[in-house]
Scaffold this motif. Structure first.
Motif, PDB file in Angstrom:
ATOM      1  N   THR A  77     -51.163  16.302  -4.553  1.00  0.00           N
ATOM      2  CA  THR A  77     -50.540  17.185  -3.570  1.00  0.00           C
ATOM      3  C   THR A  77     -51.021  18.618  -3.755  1.00  0.00           C
ATOM      4  OG1 THR A  77     -48.651  17.899  -4.912  1.00  0.00           O
ATOM      5  CG2 THR A  77     -48.444  15.772  -3.794  1.00  0.00           C
ATOM      6  N   TYR A 129     -46.064  21.232  -3.510  1.00  0.00           N
ATOM      7  CA  TYR A 129     -45.364  19.977  -3.253  1.00  0.00           C
ATOM      8  C   TYR A 129     -45.372  19.049  -4.470  1.00  0.00           C
ATOM      9  CZ  TYR A 129     -45.876  21.437   1.618  1.00  0.00           C
ATOM     10  OH  TYR A 129     -45.828  22.138   2.804  1.00  0.00           O
ATOM     11  N   GLU A 132     -42.396  16.910  -5.115  1.00  0.00           N
ATOM     12  CA  GLU A 132     -41.953  16.078  -3.992  1.00  0.00           C
ATOM     13  C   GLU A 132     -42.718  14.756  -3.900  1.00  0.00           C
ATOM     14  OE1 GLU A 132     -39.424  16.867  -2.187  1.00  0.00           O
ATOM     15  OE2 GLU A 132     -39.159  18.891  -2.979  1.00  0.00           O
ATOM     16  N   LYS A 133     -43.338  14.354  -4.992  1.00  0.00           N
ATOM     17  CA  LYS A 133     -44.183  13.151  -4.950  1.00  0.00           C
ATOM     18  C   LYS A 133     -43.392  11.891  -4.613  1.00  0.00           C
ATOM     19  CE  LYS A 133     -47.837  14.918  -7.938  1.00  0.00           C
ATOM     20  NZ  LYS A 133     -48.615  14.755  -9.186  1.00  0.00           N
ATOM     21  N   SER A 142     -40.709  11.649  -2.727  1.00  0.00           N
ATOM     22  CA  SER A 142     -40.418  11.657  -1.288  1.00  0.00           C
ATOM     23  C   SER A 142     -41.662  11.330  -0.470  1.00  0.00           C
ATOM     24  CB  SER A 142     -39.878  13.030  -0.876  1.00  0.00           C
ATOM     25  OG  SER A 142     -38.671  13.312  -1.523  1.00  0.00           O
ATOM     26  N   LEU A 143     -42.810  11.838  -0.907  1.00  0.00           N
ATOM     27  CA  LEU A 143     -44.051  11.561  -0.190  1.00  0.00           C
ATOM     28  C   LEU A 143     -44.436  10.085  -0.312  1.00  0.00           C
ATOM     29  CD1 LEU A 143     -45.980  14.780  -1.223  1.00  0.00           C
ATOM     30  CD2 LEU A 143     -45.268  14.173   1.093  1.00  0.00           C
ATOM     31  N   PHE A 164     -40.618  15.344   6.947  1.00  0.00           N
ATOM     32  CA  PHE A 164     -40.670  15.629   5.514  1.00  0.00           C
ATOM     33  C   PHE A 164     -40.208  17.068   5.311  1.00  0.00           C
ATOM     34  CE2 PHE A 164     -43.291  17.526   2.065  1.00  0.00           C
ATOM     35  CZ  PHE A 164     -42.696  16.882   0.989  1.00  0.00           C
ATOM     36  N   ILE A 183     -49.102  11.285   9.182  1.00  0.00           N
ATOM     37  CA  ILE A 183     -49.569  10.429   8.094  1.00  0.00           C
ATOM     38  C   ILE A 183     -50.688   9.554   8.652  1.00  0.00           C
ATOM     39  CG2 ILE A 183     -48.907   8.757   6.340  1.00  0.00           C
ATOM     40  CD1 ILE A 183     -45.937   9.594   7.102  1.00  0.00           C
ATOM     41  N   ILE A 233     -51.017  18.316   2.850  1.00  0.00           N
ATOM     42  CA  ILE A 233     -49.859  18.188   1.963  1.00  0.00           C
ATOM     43  C   ILE A 233     -50.186  17.277   0.782  1.00  0.00           C
ATOM     44  CG2 ILE A 233     -47.484  17.313   1.792  1.00  0.00           C
ATOM     45  CD1 ILE A 233     -47.121  18.212   4.721  1.00  0.00           C
ATOM     46  N   ALA A 234     -50.775  16.105   1.078  1.00  0.00           N
ATOM     47  CA  ALA A 234     -51.055  15.162  -0.010  1.00  0.00           C
ATOM     48  C   ALA A 234     -52.026  14.093   0.453  1.00  0.00           C
ATOM     49  CB  ALA A 234     -49.761  14.509  -0.491  1.00  0.00           C
ATOM     50  N   ILE A 239     -51.683  12.997   4.316  1.00  0.00           N
ATOM     51  CA  ILE A 239     -50.489  13.582   4.924  1.00  0.00           C
ATOM     52  C   ILE A 239     -50.733  15.070   5.158  1.00  0.00           C
ATOM     53  CG2 ILE A 239     -48.008  13.973   4.692  1.00  0.00           C
ATOM     54  CD1 ILE A 239     -47.920  11.646   2.711  1.00  0.00           C
TER      55      ILE A 239
END
Length: 252
Positions: free
Chosen positions: A7, A11, A14-15, A17-18, A45, A52, A95-96, A112
């Protein structure tokens, strides 16, 4: 199955949640694009809309290649987005990226990014010669592409659907690149720079506007740029038209 997630630093907490977004990808979210190889969905998110992009499992040989020798499309999309933004070239905020792997193969991957609420794409300019501010938009788009070239960025998928356009004010437009996984980073000759416009399916009028603006920015001769750009545009259109004709013939 082992999962690799990377990420932006902001973030990093927040791994989980991702990962939930990708774990539930096929059951949740709003479908945006369903292609033969990739699927794009929108979901929420941290209270914001994100996109995504799911890259399907590559074939047996490429699954090994992507695992050991080549970066996945998701990783390239993320890394290139970071590089574009550092160069001042707009793209939806990354984001990731997430990769699902076995010991020897890449199974699937996800990219993402933030969702851009855009007004139109470059494609509308092609189909509607009377589009409001069309000439102005083409000039600003040319300046956007020139900055990209000056930063040694060769966006190989510089095509009509891959530039999102946002109107910021009267006569002011912002451009965002998407579908980022095919780029090279190199010094570009004038011929290469004009070649980079060829997939945009330009009309002769559009060629003239872009060549004139690019010449003003680069100091090159406008007539020469127009000739080069027109030649590359026509050659590209002929090649694509021939491919479509052959496909129709083979289907009969």
């Amino acid at each position: 199955m082992p999962v690799n997630i990377h990420t932006l630093p902001e973030y990093s907490d927040e791994k989980t949640s991702l990962l939930q977004l990708t774990d539930n990808f096929h059951d949740e979210g709003e479908l945006i694009v369903k292609g033969s190889r990739n699927i794009i969905k929108s979901n929420t998110f941290q209270g914001q809309q994100v996109n995504i992009k799911y890259f399907k499992k590559p074939g047996a040989f490429n699954a090994v290649v992507y695992n050991f020798f080549r970066e996945s499309k998701a990783k390239r999309s993320f890394d290139y987005a970071v590089r574009l933004l550092k160069a001042g070239i707009r793209t939806p905020k990354p984001i990731a990226y997430i990769e699902e792997k076995t010991a020897f193969t890449l199974q699937s991957s996800y990219y993402i990014c933030a969702q851009i609420n855009y007004d139109f794409t470059f494609r509308e300019l092609i189909h509607d010669p009377l589009w409001k501010d069309r000439d102005l938009i083409l000039e600003q788009f040319t300046e956007f592409t020139f900055r990209m070239h000056e930063n040694r960025i060769n966006f190989l998928d510089h095509s009509p659907g891959n530039t999102l356009i946002v109107k910021r004010g009267e006569g002011q437009y912002d451009f965002y690149l998407i579908d980022l996984n095919r780029m090279t980073f190199e010094d570009l000759s004038i011929a290469q720079r004009m070649d980079n416009f060829k997939k945009l399916w330009l009309s002769k009028t559009m060629v003239k506007i872009i060549a004139r603006k690019y010449a003003a920015l680069s100091g090159e001769d406008p007539e020469q740029l127009q000739c080069i750009l027109l030649e590359k545009t026509i050659a590209f259109k002929r090649r694509i038209t021939k491919k479509k004709w052959l496909k129709r013939k083979l289907k009969k």
